[in-house]
Write an enzyme that holds these catalytic residues in place. Structure first.
Site, PDB file in Angstrom:
ATOM      1  N   CYS A 112      44.175  63.050  45.553  1.00  0.00           N
ATOM      2  CA  CYS A 112      43.837  63.260  44.139  1.00  0.00           C
ATOM      3  C   CYS A 112      42.846  64.415  43.984  1.00  0.00           C
ATOM      4  O   CYS A 112      41.638  64.234  44.190  1.00  0.00           O
ATOM      5  CB  CYS A 112      43.244  61.982  43.545  1.00  0.00           C
ATOM      6  SG  CYS A 112      42.789  62.159  41.793  1.00  0.00           S
TER       7      CYS A 112
ATOM      8  N   CYS B 205      39.928  63.857  41.371  1.00  0.00           N
ATOM      9  CA  CYS B 205      38.833  62.969  41.771  1.00  0.00           C
ATOM     10  C   CYS B 205      37.961  63.600  42.855  1.00  0.00           C
ATOM     11  O   CYS B 205      36.738  63.625  42.760  1.00  0.00           O
ATOM     12  CB  CYS B 205      39.396  61.641  42.292  1.00  0.00           C
ATOM     13  SG  CYS B 205      40.294  60.700  41.056  1.00  0.00           S
ATOM     14  N   ASP B 206      38.607  64.091  43.906  1.00  0.00           N
ATOM     15  CA  ASP B 206      37.884  64.476  45.111  1.00  0.00           C
ATOM     16  C   ASP B 206      37.626  65.979  45.226  1.00  0.00           C
ATOM     17  O   ASP B 206      36.854  66.411  46.076  1.00  0.00           O
ATOM     18  CB  ASP B 206      38.657  64.001  46.350  1.00  0.00           C
ATOM     19  CG  ASP B 206      38.849  62.492  46.353  1.00  0.00           C
ATOM     20  OD1 ASP B 206      37.977  61.802  45.792  1.00  0.00           O
ATOM     21  OD2 ASP B 206      39.847  62.008  46.908  1.00  0.00           O
TER      22      ASP B 206
END
Length: 509
Positions: free
Chosen positions: A337, A340-341
């Site tokens: 992702c 997100c990361d």
């Protein structure tokens, strides 16, 4: 900095809902981060006569608790709760003031029954759309049970902790200083990990369903709504409500809606489901299905649910590349992702495996944060839409490598290198990268159905035009089936089809 007018107008409405006086007990210094937090808290406190600010020494600076005067709530925000976490802040403010959280009574009982002290810490990034679900769940647990406390830690302001603990994926949750969970988690999943699984006895008194839906994504939700609207007894077995859509940010092809985001869409869908008499059993995973007098769905906790018809809508998940190092370095540099990361890899070199739309969109996003992005595509040319390829070509810090077969991901305690083979020359090459984002499509969640229903070569459930499988009374819908195209709107349509097919089957039976 200051909050913009739109946010302040929205905030004014929420602050009017405070049930009691609230205190921000803040640990602040003279550093730039502390000044930002002080300005944030001051601006909000000035908007309500029910909010005051007190100085307090806490474990981290800058940080603050939200509590009623003379009480403790166990909720701490370390850093600024802006971006996706602003909603977490607002909900915590309301819940600490006395407004009850919107969760099932059974879940509340589970939380209140925990009789051991638990101190959670969640590391987040403000761009992570999965983080708020975890933060809000743990905050609710802290509000309902005085033995539980929770601290949200914003990675941008506490980068030293991120580096020291080698956190390379968010949200990452620690329990009493030991890593507890990583990635999106529901409140049911967190409770199960902390207090043990739900006993199968909880399901012992369930009556026979007319329709039992397995899965809580767009297809399963649509199926449940269509079934419940027929006035028949409907249930849902849901591991995580929302499914793969919770990983999707920009959605621009939902007809009638110019733009939305996956988590927002599925929250609306869940609210729609809850408008009907649907028995939603969250945090549960099916492990077997069989046909006896009724269709029987066995859960992983051993409970067996009986139903006249079942609709399988288990969806799909990100496909693995299955090379050495992928599993070993998951959340230690291997990620799926970018939203997100991605911020955790700011200024670092990363690789994106996959040249389809998902991979190229990820590369474009990551290029704005990373030092350099390598895109590895197995085929001789990229598969993404031309508009995305043209956008990629404008970025100076992106290198596209085609005919690349990933061979191995290596490192010590985190990713350090990726080795690939050039399929044209058979030459072997190594990239020095600290992150590897894998986006090569989806695979259906059907492993547990291998010997139960007919699957095609891609392990997708074979269905007819009514959504029926080869088992009488068992239907299927969505990305776990052999539908030609995998789209949210198509999954919703197939869920409706399967529900109508199941209803017709009940009438004929």
């Amino acid at each position: 900095m200051g909050l913009d007018k739109g946010i302040k107008d929205q905030l004014t409405q929420y602050l009017a809902m405070l049930e009691a006086d609230v205190v921000f007990a803040a640990s602040l210094g003279e550093d730039e981060a502390s000044v930002k937090v002080r300005d944030f808290l001051t601006e909000i406190a000035e908007m309500s006569d029910k909010i005051t600010i007190q100085d307090r020494v806490l474990e981290r600076t800058p940080s603050f608790t939200i509590e009623q005067p003379g009480q403790t709530s166990g909720i701490v925000f370390a850093g600024l709760p802006l971006g996706h976490e602003f909603t977490s802040f607002i909900l915590a403010l309301l819940q600490v003031s006395g407004r009850p959280p919107k969760i099932d009574e059974a879940v509340q009982k589970q939380i209140k029954a925990i009789d051991q002290p638990l101190h959670f810490e969640t590391y987040v990034s403000l761009t992570c759309h999965n983080c708020p679900d975890v933060v809000q769940a743990l905050n609710i647990m802290a509000v309902l049970n005085p033995s539980i406390s929770h601290t949200m830690i914003e990675g941008g302001m506490f980068k030293d902790e991120i580096d020291q603990k080698k956190i390379m994926a968010v949200p990452t949750v620690f329990l009493d200083n030991e890593e507890f969970a990583s990635g999106r988690q529901t409140i049911e999943q967190l409770i199960e990990k902390a207090a043990g699984p739900t006993s199968k006895e909880v399901f012992a008194d369930k009556e026979i369903f007319d329709v039992l839906v397995v899965g809580g994504g767009p297809a399963g939700s649509s199926a449940a709504i269509y079934a419940a609207r027929k006035g028949i007894k409907t249930g849902m077995v849901v591991e995580t409500f929302g499914g793969q859509v919770m990983e999707t940010l920009g959605i621009e092809n939902m007809i009638g809606t110019l733009y939305t985001e996956g988590p927002k869409l599925m929250r609306q869908v869940e609210e729609h489901v809850n408008e009907y008499n649907v028995d939603v059993m969250k945090g549960q995973r099916a492990k077997d299905i069989r046909r006896n007098d009724f269709v029987e769905v066995e859960l992983e906790n051993g409970a067996v649910l009986q139903t006249k018809t079942a609709i399988l809508s288990t969806g799909a998940r990100w496909r693995n590349i299955n090379v050495p190092g992928e599993k070993e370095f998951k959340n230690k540099g291997v990620a799926y992702c970018p939203h997100c990361d991605g911020p955790l890899f700011a200024g670092k070199e990363v690789a994106v495996i996959g040249g389809g739309n998902s991979g190229i969109e990820a590369a474009i996003d990551l290029a704005g944060m990373a030092k350099h992005v390598y895109v590895l595509e197995f085929l001789p040319e990229l598969k993404a839409d031309l508009v995305l390829q043209k956008r990629l070509q404008t970025l100076d810090n992106v290198t596209v490598i085609t005919n690349a077969a990933t061979k191995e991901i290596t490192g010590s305690d985190h990713v350090e290198q990726l080795t690939y083979t050039d399929r044209a020359s058979n030459g072997e090459f190594t990239l020095a990268v600290e992150g590897v984002f894998i986006l090569i499509g989806l695979m259906p969640n059907t492993e547990w159905l291998q010997d139960r229903v007919v699957l095609n070569q891609r392990n997708e459930i074979v269905v007819d035009k009514h959504g029926a499988t080869n088992i009488e009374g068992v239907f299927a819908a969505g990305d776990c089936t052999d539908s030609a195209y995998k789209q949210i709107i198509i999954s919703m349509g197939s869920g409706a089809t399967a529900a109508l097919g199941a209803f017709d089957h009940l009438i004929r039976s």
